[in-house]
Design a protein around this motif. Structure first.
Motif, PDB file in Angstrom:
ATOM      1  N   GLN A 250       0.654  -1.209  -0.004  1.00 31.85           N
ATOM      2  CA  GLN A 250      -0.096   0.024   0.026  1.00 31.85           C
ATOM      3  C   GLN A 250       0.971   1.366   0.000  1.00 31.85           C
ATOM      4  N   GLY A 251       0.638   2.272  -1.003  1.00 29.43           N
ATOM      5  CA  GLY A 251       1.377   3.374  -0.937  1.00 29.43           C
ATOM      6  C   GLY A 251       2.676   3.396  -1.510  1.00 29.43           C
ATOM      7  N   ALA A 252       3.133   2.214  -2.164  1.00 31.98           N
ATOM      8  CA  ALA A 252       4.102   2.017  -2.841  1.00 31.98           C
ATOM      9  C   ALA A 252       4.303   2.486  -4.075  1.00 31.98           C
ATOM     10  N   SER A 253       5.440   3.411  -4.741  1.00 35.34           N
ATOM     11  CA  SER A 253       5.524   3.866  -5.760  1.00 35.34           C
ATOM     12  C   SER A 253       6.258   2.743  -6.870  1.00 35.34           C
ATOM     13  N   GLY A 254       7.236   2.041  -5.972  1.00 29.97           N
ATOM     14  CA  GLY A 254       8.116   1.123  -6.680  1.00 29.97           C
ATOM     15  C   GLY A 254       7.880  -0.236  -5.888  1.00 29.97           C
ATOM     16  N   TRP A 255       8.207  -1.288  -6.540  1.00 31.30           N
ATOM     17  CA  TRP A 255       8.409  -2.720  -5.743  1.00 31.30           C
ATOM     18  C   TRP A 255       9.170  -3.408  -6.541  1.00 31.30           C
ATOM     19  N   ILE A 256      10.420  -3.887  -5.590  1.00 33.92           N
ATOM     20  CA  ILE A 256      11.390  -5.028  -5.851  1.00 33.92           C
ATOM     21  C   ILE A 256      11.109  -6.174  -5.495  1.00 33.92           C
ATOM     22  N   VAL A 257      10.664  -7.062  -6.305  1.00 36.34           N
ATOM     23  CA  VAL A 257      10.026  -8.531  -6.166  1.00 36.34           C
ATOM     24  C   VAL A 257      10.984  -9.445  -6.471  1.00 36.34           C
ATOM     25  N   GLY A 258      10.765 -10.576  -5.641  1.00 37.96           N
ATOM     26  CA  GLY A 258      11.368 -11.873  -6.183  1.00 37.96           C
ATOM     27  C   GLY A 258      10.588 -12.834  -6.840  1.00 37.96           C
ATOM     28  N   HIS A 259       9.705 -13.733  -6.013  1.00 39.03           N
ATOM     29  CA  HIS A 259       9.113 -14.771  -6.797  1.00 39.03           C
ATOM     30  C   HIS A 259       7.608 -14.745  -6.570  1.00 39.03           C
ATOM     31  N   ALA A 260       6.995 -13.398  -6.166  1.00 41.31           N
ATOM     32  CA  ALA A 260       5.684 -13.204  -6.138  1.00 41.31           C
ATOM     33  C   ALA A 260       4.855 -13.371  -7.485  1.00 41.31           C
ATOM     34  N   TRP A 261       3.533 -13.655  -7.444  1.00 45.73           N
ATOM     35  CA  TRP A 261       2.784 -13.636  -8.602  1.00 45.73           C
ATOM     36  C   TRP A 261       2.393 -12.165  -8.798  1.00 45.73           C
ATOM     37  N   VAL A 262       2.574 -11.554  -9.842  1.00 46.34           N
ATOM     38  CA  VAL A 262       2.210 -10.032 -10.050  1.00 46.34           C
ATOM     39  C   VAL A 262       0.782 -10.282 -11.097  1.00 46.34           C
ATOM     40  N   THR A 263      -0.125 -10.156 -10.589  1.00 45.94           N
ATOM     41  CA  THR A 263      -1.520 -10.468 -11.047  1.00 45.94           C
ATOM     42  C   THR A 263      -2.138  -9.086 -11.485  1.00 45.94           C
ATOM     43  N   ARG A 264      -2.978  -9.137 -12.507  1.00 44.33           N
ATOM     44  CA  ARG A 264      -4.033  -7.943 -12.628  1.00 44.33           C
ATOM     45  C   ARG A 264      -4.731  -7.537 -11.445  1.00 44.33           C
ATOM     46  N   GLU A 265      -5.170  -8.532 -10.479  1.00 41.37           N
ATOM     47  CA  GLU A 265      -6.038  -8.089  -9.337  1.00 41.37           C
ATOM     48  C   GLU A 265      -5.165  -7.491  -8.435  1.00 41.37           C
ATOM     49  N   LEU A 266      -3.747  -7.831  -8.295  1.00 41.04           N
ATOM     50  CA  LEU A 266      -3.027  -7.434  -7.290  1.00 41.04           C
ATOM     51  C   LEU A 266      -2.562  -5.808  -7.862  1.00 41.04           C
ATOM     52  N   LEU A 267      -2.355  -5.754  -8.793  1.00 40.08           N
ATOM     53  CA  LEU A 267      -1.863  -4.490  -9.655  1.00 40.08           C
ATOM     54  C   LEU A 267      -3.165  -3.344  -9.852  1.00 40.08           C
ATOM     55  N   ALA A 268      -4.252  -4.012  -9.882  1.00 37.56           N
ATOM     56  CA  ALA A 268      -5.583  -2.963  -9.374  1.00 37.56           C
ATOM     57  C   ALA A 268      -5.644  -2.236  -8.452  1.00 37.56           C
ATOM     58  N   ALA A 269      -5.325  -3.289  -7.312  1.00 37.03           N
ATOM     59  CA  ALA A 269      -5.643  -2.912  -5.923  1.00 37.03           C
ATOM     60  C   ALA A 269      -4.622  -1.925  -5.392  1.00 37.03           C
ATOM     61  N   LEU A 270      -3.455  -1.510  -6.219  1.00 38.67           N
ATOM     62  CA  LEU A 270      -2.174  -0.849  -5.887  1.00 38.67           C
ATOM     63  C   LEU A 270      -2.020   0.464  -6.928  1.00 38.67           C
ATOM     64  N   PRO A 271      -3.003   1.406  -6.927  1.00 37.60           N
ATOM     65  CA  PRO A 271      -3.293   2.387  -7.841  1.00 37.60           C
ATOM     66  C   PRO A 271      -1.689   3.338  -7.922  1.00 37.60           C
ATOM     67  N   ASP A 272      -1.140   3.302  -6.823  1.00 41.85           N
ATOM     68  CA  ASP A 272       0.285   4.259  -6.694  1.00 41.85           C
ATOM     69  C   ASP A 272       1.480   3.375  -7.314  1.00 41.85           C
ATOM     70  N   LEU A 273       1.299   2.458  -7.377  1.00 38.98           N
ATOM     71  CA  LEU A 273       2.537   1.382  -7.838  1.00 38.98           C
ATOM     72  C   LEU A 273       2.794   1.729  -9.313  1.00 38.98           C
ATOM     73  N   GLN A 274       4.179   2.152  -9.463  1.00 33.27           N
ATOM     74  CA  GLN A 274       4.347   2.585 -10.750  1.00 33.27           C
ATOM     75  C   GLN A 274       5.154   1.399 -11.925  1.00 33.27           C
ATOM     76  N   VAL A 275       6.229   0.949 -10.797  1.00 27.66           N
ATOM     77  CA  VAL A 275       7.247  -0.012 -11.462  1.00 27.66           C
ATOM     78  C   VAL A 275       7.392  -1.461 -10.651  1.00 27.66           C
ATOM     79  N   VAL A 276       7.363  -2.401 -11.129  1.00 21.88           N
ATOM     80  CA  VAL A 276       7.616  -3.759 -10.583  1.00 21.88           C
ATOM     81  C   VAL A 276       8.951  -4.063 -11.251  1.00 21.88           C
ATOM     82  N   SER A 277       9.911  -4.290 -10.174  1.00 21.58           N
ATOM     83  CA  SER A 277      11.497  -4.537 -10.928  1.00 21.58           C
ATOM     84  C   SER A 277      11.755  -5.821 -10.088  1.00 21.58           C
ATOM     85  N   ARG A 278      11.930  -6.959 -11.006  1.00 25.01           N
ATOM     86  CA  ARG A 278      12.395  -8.187 -10.562  1.00 25.01           C
ATOM     87  C   ARG A 278      13.827  -8.306 -10.248  1.00 25.01           C
TER      88      ARG A 278
END
Length: 345
Positions: free
Chosen positions: A57-85
């Protein structure tokens, strides 16, 4: 969660082993690094949707490991601009959703190539020289010598000549190995140097003393090594998978090993990582004396993670600063479509 530096943009890191130097880099570039406090032994790929939403919540960026990055998750995070694996595989990211929702998804291309290539060679030597059996014997008080097999001047098949595959080829030069290669795109430099011989898949399975797969996991490459292809391998050959679980049909590999149709396997990844119905297959595989297994550690060295952390952070900083990360790192960029949608509105 542990906030480490104050800054303009909140960047959530859901991976362990995130180094202080990279945290300082983020802070110097206007980002507040927040490390997710994951339970011991649990990775971000194990967390339910509700937990991920809360963490991000409230994150602009996400540095991710092995999480599933789904449409449902992204839609729930309107502030998130970048998903960086922090890694190079992106089969768990819904790229269409990233584009549709105007986000950016990146990978840490080029950062862990050497680390995974090193492990690949290590698995070849460890399984062929029967390290596991040697140590088990010593622990039991036996100095009996299991006879192993050389890598020197053997024929090694490399499926996939991306960055890691090419790194493996370079390392094999020191073993004076004959390298057979299969890839949809011919690497003209390696071919001109005489470093590889391009063959079809049937030939690479039939003639390799060691077969190592370095392809991305796609619908086309899923179960690339399965009964139909494994049965053409020599009973003295070894199969190595340090790329993605799902490239090898682990059930078919297990059957071939138990029936002594293969000499052994070196495995860093397993189908069970994404499909729990394969857990018993994984347990059986790692119990075999002629299997050397590691828990998806291909990129996990202090040096390798330091490099991947930095590249992942650089991608975040670039996107949040309105720039574009290196083309080799971008796997989806929906910013232009989002602008066009806003203009149309």
């Amino acid at each position: 969660m542990n906030t480490l530096q104050a800054g303009k943009h909140k960047v959530v890191v859901t991976q362990r082993f995130f180094d202080a130097e990279t945290i300082d880099y983020l802070a110097a570039n206007g980002c507040e690094a927040v490390l997710a406090d994951l339970p011991p032994g649990q990775g971000d790929g194990d967390l339910p949707l509700e937990t991920m939403v809360r963490l991000l919540q409230g994150a602009s960026g996400w540095i991710v490991g092995h999480a599933w990055v789904t449409r449902e998750l992204l839609a729930a995070l309107p502030d998130l601009q970048v998903v960086s694996r922090r890694g190079v595989g992106y089969e768990r990211i819904d790229l269409d959703a990233v584009r549709d929702l105007g986000r950016v998804a990146t990978i840490a291309a080029g950062a862990n190539d050497a680390t995974v290539a090193d492990l690949t060679i290590g698995l070849m030597i460890a399984v062929a020289r029967r390290f596991r059996e040697c140590q088990a014997g010593l622990e039991a008080g036996s100095w009996a010598i299991p006879l192993g097999t050389d890598l020197y001047r053997k024929t090694v098949g490399v499926v996939g000549l991306g960055r890691i595959g090419r790194g493996v080829v370079r390392r094999l030069k020191g073993f004076e190995a004959r390298v057979l290669a299969y890839d949809e795109v011919c690497d003209k430099v390696l071919a001109a140097e005489g470093a590889v011989e391009y063959v079809d898949l049937a030939a690479i399975f039939a003639h390799s003393d060691y077969l190592t797969i370095h392809a991305p996991l796609t619908p086309t490459t899923r179960f690339l090594a399965r009964e139909e292809t494994i049965r053409h391998m020599k009973p003295t050959s070894f199969l190595i998978n340090a790329a993605r679980g799902g490239l090898v049909e682990d059930r078919d590999l297990l059957a071939a090993l138990k029936e002594k149709r293969l000499a052994g396997a070196g495995l860093d990844v397993f189908v069970s990582e994404s499909d729990p119905s394969y857990l018993e297959v994984t347990r059986e595989l790692i119990s075999l004396p002629n299997v050397v297994a590691t828990p998806h550690v291909g990129a996990s060295t202090t040096d390798g993670l330091g490099r991947t952390n930095r590249v992942a952070a650089e991608c975040v900083v670039a996107v949040l600063g309105g720039d574009t990360p290196p083309a080799s790192c971008v796997v989806a960029d929906g910013r232009q479509s989002a602008v066009a949608h806003e203009n149309a509105s």
